[in-house]
Motif scaffolding. Sequence first.
Motif, PDB file in Angstrom:
ATOM      1  N   VAL A   1      -4.264 -12.530   8.215  1.00 46.32           N
ATOM      2  CA  VAL A   1      -5.067 -11.552   8.952  1.00 46.32           C
ATOM      3  C   VAL A   1      -5.347 -10.317   8.105  1.00 46.32           C
ATOM      4  N   VAL A   2      -4.357  -9.898   7.319  1.00 45.81           N
ATOM      5  CA  VAL A   2      -4.523  -8.684   6.505  1.00 45.81           C
ATOM      6  C   VAL A   2      -5.600  -8.879   5.437  1.00 45.81           C
ATOM      7  N   VAL A   3      -5.743 -10.095   4.917  1.00 52.31           N
ATOM      8  CA  VAL A   3      -6.785 -10.354   3.916  1.00 52.31           C
ATOM      9  C   VAL A   3      -8.152  -9.958   4.463  1.00 52.31           C
ATOM     10  N   VAL A   4      -8.382 -10.270   5.737  1.00 49.26           N
ATOM     11  CA  VAL A   4      -9.663  -9.965   6.370  1.00 49.26           C
ATOM     12  C   VAL A   4      -9.732  -8.508   6.813  1.00 49.26           C
ATOM     13  N   ALA A   5      -8.643  -8.015   7.395  1.00 52.60           N
ATOM     14  CA  ALA A   5      -8.669  -6.684   8.002  1.00 52.60           C
ATOM     15  C   ALA A   5      -8.706  -5.563   6.968  1.00 52.60           C
ATOM     16  N   LEU A   6      -8.035  -5.749   5.835  1.00 54.44           N
ATOM     17  CA  LEU A   6      -7.897  -4.647   4.865  1.00 54.44           C
ATOM     18  C   LEU A   6      -9.240  -4.082   4.413  1.00 54.44           C
ATOM     19  N   PRO A   7     -10.177  -4.888   3.915  1.00 54.95           N
ATOM     20  CA  PRO A   7     -11.453  -4.293   3.480  1.00 54.95           C
ATOM     21  C   PRO A   7     -12.315  -3.801   4.633  1.00 54.95           C
ATOM     22  N   LEU A   8     -12.183  -4.427   5.809  1.00 57.04           N
ATOM     23  CA  LEU A   8     -13.000  -4.015   6.948  1.00 57.04           C
ATOM     24  C   LEU A   8     -12.539  -2.694   7.543  1.00 57.04           C
ATOM     25  N   LEU A   9     -11.245  -2.399   7.429  1.00 57.68           N
ATOM     26  CA  LEU A   9     -10.700  -1.179   8.023  1.00 57.68           C
ATOM     27  C   LEU A   9     -10.568  -0.036   7.024  1.00 57.68           C
ATOM     28  N   THR A  10     -10.841  -0.295   5.753  1.00 60.53           N
ATOM     29  CA  THR A  10     -10.733   0.746   4.727  1.00 60.53           C
ATOM     30  C   THR A  10     -12.005   1.584   4.705  1.00 60.53           C
ATOM     31  N   GLU A  11     -11.872   2.861   5.026  1.00 60.36           N
ATOM     32  CA  GLU A  11     -13.025   3.765   5.053  1.00 60.36           C
ATOM     33  C   GLU A  11     -13.119   4.647   3.812  1.00 60.36           C
ATOM     34  N   ASN A  12     -11.991   4.942   3.204  1.00 67.58           N
ATOM     35  CA  ASN A  12     -11.977   5.775   2.005  1.00 67.58           C
ATOM     36  C   ASN A  12     -12.434   4.963   0.805  1.00 67.58           C
ATOM     37  N   GLN A  13     -13.533   5.341   0.204  1.00 65.21           N
ATOM     38  CA  GLN A  13     -14.083   4.570  -0.905  1.00 65.21           C
ATOM     39  C   GLN A  13     -13.266   4.704  -2.189  1.00 65.21           C
TER      40      GLN A  13
ATOM     41  N   ALA B   1     -10.007   4.464  -2.066  1.00 66.95           N
ATOM     42  CA  ALA B   1      -8.746   3.784  -1.771  1.00 66.95           C
ATOM     43  C   ALA B   1      -8.542   2.596  -2.699  1.00 66.95           C
ATOM     44  N   PHE B   2      -7.272   2.353  -3.026  1.00 68.77           N
ATOM     45  CA  PHE B   2      -6.893   1.200  -3.860  1.00 68.77           C
ATOM     46  C   PHE B   2      -7.674   1.173  -5.174  1.00 68.77           C
ATOM     47  N   THR B   3      -7.647   2.317  -5.864  1.00 65.20           N
ATOM     48  CA  THR B   3      -8.330   2.460  -7.161  1.00 65.20           C
ATOM     49  C   THR B   3      -9.807   2.091  -7.042  1.00 65.20           C
ATOM     50  N   ASN B   4     -10.480   2.752  -6.117  1.00 66.51           N
ATOM     51  CA  ASN B   4     -11.921   2.597  -5.904  1.00 66.51           C
ATOM     52  C   ASN B   4     -12.333   1.232  -5.360  1.00 66.51           C
ATOM     53  N   ARG B   5     -11.373   0.441  -4.926  1.00 67.62           N
ATOM     54  CA  ARG B   5     -11.749  -0.837  -4.319  1.00 67.62           C
ATOM     55  C   ARG B   5     -12.483  -0.615  -3.001  1.00 67.62           C
ATOM     56  N   GLY B   6     -12.171   0.487  -2.322  1.00 66.92           N
ATOM     57  CA  GLY B   6     -12.902   0.784  -1.098  1.00 66.92           C
ATOM     58  C   GLY B   6     -14.392   0.873  -1.342  1.00 66.92           C
ATOM     59  N   TYR B   7     -14.774   1.441  -2.481  1.00 69.48           N
ATOM     60  CA  TYR B   7     -16.190   1.543  -2.843  1.00 69.48           C
ATOM     61  C   TYR B   7     -16.774   0.167  -3.143  1.00 69.48           C
ATOM     62  N   ILE B   8     -16.022  -0.644  -3.879  1.00 67.80           N
ATOM     63  CA  ILE B   8     -16.483  -1.999  -4.197  1.00 67.80           C
ATOM     64  C   ILE B   8     -16.697  -2.796  -2.914  1.00 67.80           C
ATOM     65  N   TRP B   9     -15.775  -2.690  -1.974  1.00 62.79           N
ATOM     66  CA  TRP B   9     -15.899  -3.428  -0.720  1.00 62.79           C
ATOM     67  C   TRP B   9     -17.099  -2.945   0.089  1.00 62.79           C
TER      68      TRP B   9
ATOM     69  N   LEU C   1       0.086 -16.438  -1.567  1.00 64.72           N
ATOM     70  CA  LEU C   1      -1.328 -16.589  -1.903  1.00 64.72           C
ATOM     71  C   LEU C   1      -2.177 -15.589  -1.136  1.00 64.72           C
ATOM     72  N   ALA C   2      -1.894 -15.425   0.147  1.00 69.29           N
ATOM     73  CA  ALA C   2      -2.664 -14.484   0.954  1.00 69.29           C
ATOM     74  C   ALA C   2      -2.492 -13.056   0.452  1.00 69.29           C
ATOM     75  N   VAL C   3      -1.256 -12.647   0.185  1.00 67.78           N
ATOM     76  CA  VAL C   3      -1.013 -11.271  -0.269  1.00 67.78           C
ATOM     77  C   VAL C   3      -1.657 -11.019  -1.628  1.00 67.78           C
ATOM     78  N   SER C   4      -1.629 -12.019  -2.501  1.00 67.29           N
ATOM     79  CA  SER C   4      -2.256 -11.842  -3.817  1.00 67.29           C
ATOM     80  C   SER C   4      -3.757 -11.667  -3.704  1.00 67.29           C
ATOM     81  N   CYS C   5      -4.320 -12.059  -2.556  1.00 67.75           N
ATOM     82  CA  CYS C   5      -5.767 -11.946  -2.339  1.00 67.75           C
ATOM     83  C   CYS C   5      -6.165 -10.640  -1.669  1.00 67.75           C
ATOM     84  N   TYR C   6      -5.203  -9.737  -1.407  1.00 66.17           N
ATOM     85  CA  TYR C   6      -5.545  -8.461  -0.785  1.00 66.17           C
ATOM     86  C   TYR C   6      -6.438  -7.623  -1.693  1.00 66.17           C
ATOM     87  N   LEU C   7      -6.027  -7.480  -2.951  1.00 63.45           N
ATOM     88  CA  LEU C   7      -6.756  -6.611  -3.879  1.00 63.45           C
ATOM     89  C   LEU C   7      -7.367  -7.361  -5.049  1.00 63.45           C
ATOM     90  N   GLU C   8      -7.167  -8.672  -5.095  1.00 59.07           N
ATOM     91  CA  GLU C   8      -7.707  -9.491  -6.176  1.00 59.07           C
ATOM     92  C   GLU C   8      -8.338 -10.739  -5.580  1.00 59.07           C
TER      93      GLU C   8
END
Length: 444
Positions: free
Chosen positions: A261-273, A275-283, A368-375
């Motif tokens: 669930v976190v794999v899907v929710a993390l980029p959808l709920l991240t508002e700060n661009q 966040a996570f070394t500019n990954r918020g902007y990439i998302w 596998l799921a956790v490794s897909c959070y930011l990569e």
Amino acid sequence: MNGTRARTFIAAGLIWVAWSAVIIPRLVQTLTAPKYRTGITAEPIPYSALASFADRSFTLVLFGYLAAVFVYMALSRSIEPRMTIVVFLLPWATLVLRDLYIGDQPDIAAIVYPAIALAVWALSPRLAALRHLAYATGVTAAISLALGWAAPDKGLYRSVGGELIRPDKQIMPWGVLVGPVTSGNNLAQLLVLGLPAIALVQTWRLRALIFIPTSFAIVWTASRSSIVALGVFIVVVSAMAFFRGRGRLIVAAMAMAATAVVVVALPLLTENQQAFTNRGYIWAMSLEAWSDNPWSGLGSGWYDEIAAFQTALNGYAFHGHNQFIQTLVAGGFFLAAAVALHMIATGVAALRVGERQVLFAAPYLCVLAVSCYLEVSMGYVDRFAFVPVTTLPLAFILFRELERQPLDVRVSDDRARRPATSGAASRAGDAGVGEWCVDLRQGR
């Protein structure tokens, strides 16, 4: 050699051939060519002549081995028809058809995924053979640590000028470990995705021999998602080790569902661009581009294509930096549905394996799921470097031998003769990491 032992032996060989096709050319390149960070718009460092030869040779060996496996199993008339092969190939077929529609021809890397799927499907190996993935992971960690200490100009993250790159996330004072690959994140993914296979290793001493240096190497890479994945692996395995039967399956199911669930929710709920070394902007930018074609996406090569015209997604955004974002951008809702079906089927298979084997399968899917959070760890037409630690384990779990006997994990003779003195001691026969945890609780 009977059929089961022969297939186990062949499956172990497949793991080592796939590992060699990934690691050896990169190790040769590391030792024979300059090595430094390159941006997405920069020219990649070309393979040296020797590395190029190793790459072609081991790729041919891999495809030759896969073909030989399929022919051998076909001639032995041991292939069992299963609809799971359709589920496994569906994401790949969806993405390939999407790319062909826009004129992108699949390269040789795109053939690896279905070739491995068909070979493992034909082989239907025992899941126990994946202990060799743990051995290969230990060798990868040893090579990486040796490069970091003995050849830091090759094994640590450096700029084109040769200076150490020291990101804010750096943990060890010596820099960021990259080993035989080109970034700490990629090395950490290779290590953390192979580490759960230690649950299938027969003795706790050998598990410790693999686990300790591999964990140290993961921390040295400073890869946040992989370090979190390592922590999740420890927590999930420890929790599952204290349960048996239905309780263990409940813990496994909850852990797999939560991490997915976190794999899907993390980029959808991240508002700060930022966040996570500019990954918020990439998302955010990726989702904006995907909205132009939400059902079928933009193709697997979209991130490479935009690099030719702009650097709006950060100079080092080679992909979506989240598996869900990557899936939507590449193939839209169609690909997302295919991937969801594939992962649900694999999750169910992970719960249906023997009680001992579930201590590998379910924690692996959590990692596998956790490794897909930011990569992006899972590739269907690319990400060839992660084939040994993603495509192979997933295929083994889904196409494993449908055996009624528990995983053959032998214990030492002195332990077999030791009388059980308590409820905990009576459970010490549990194999995999469960046995390991019992060993630790009882001071063995």
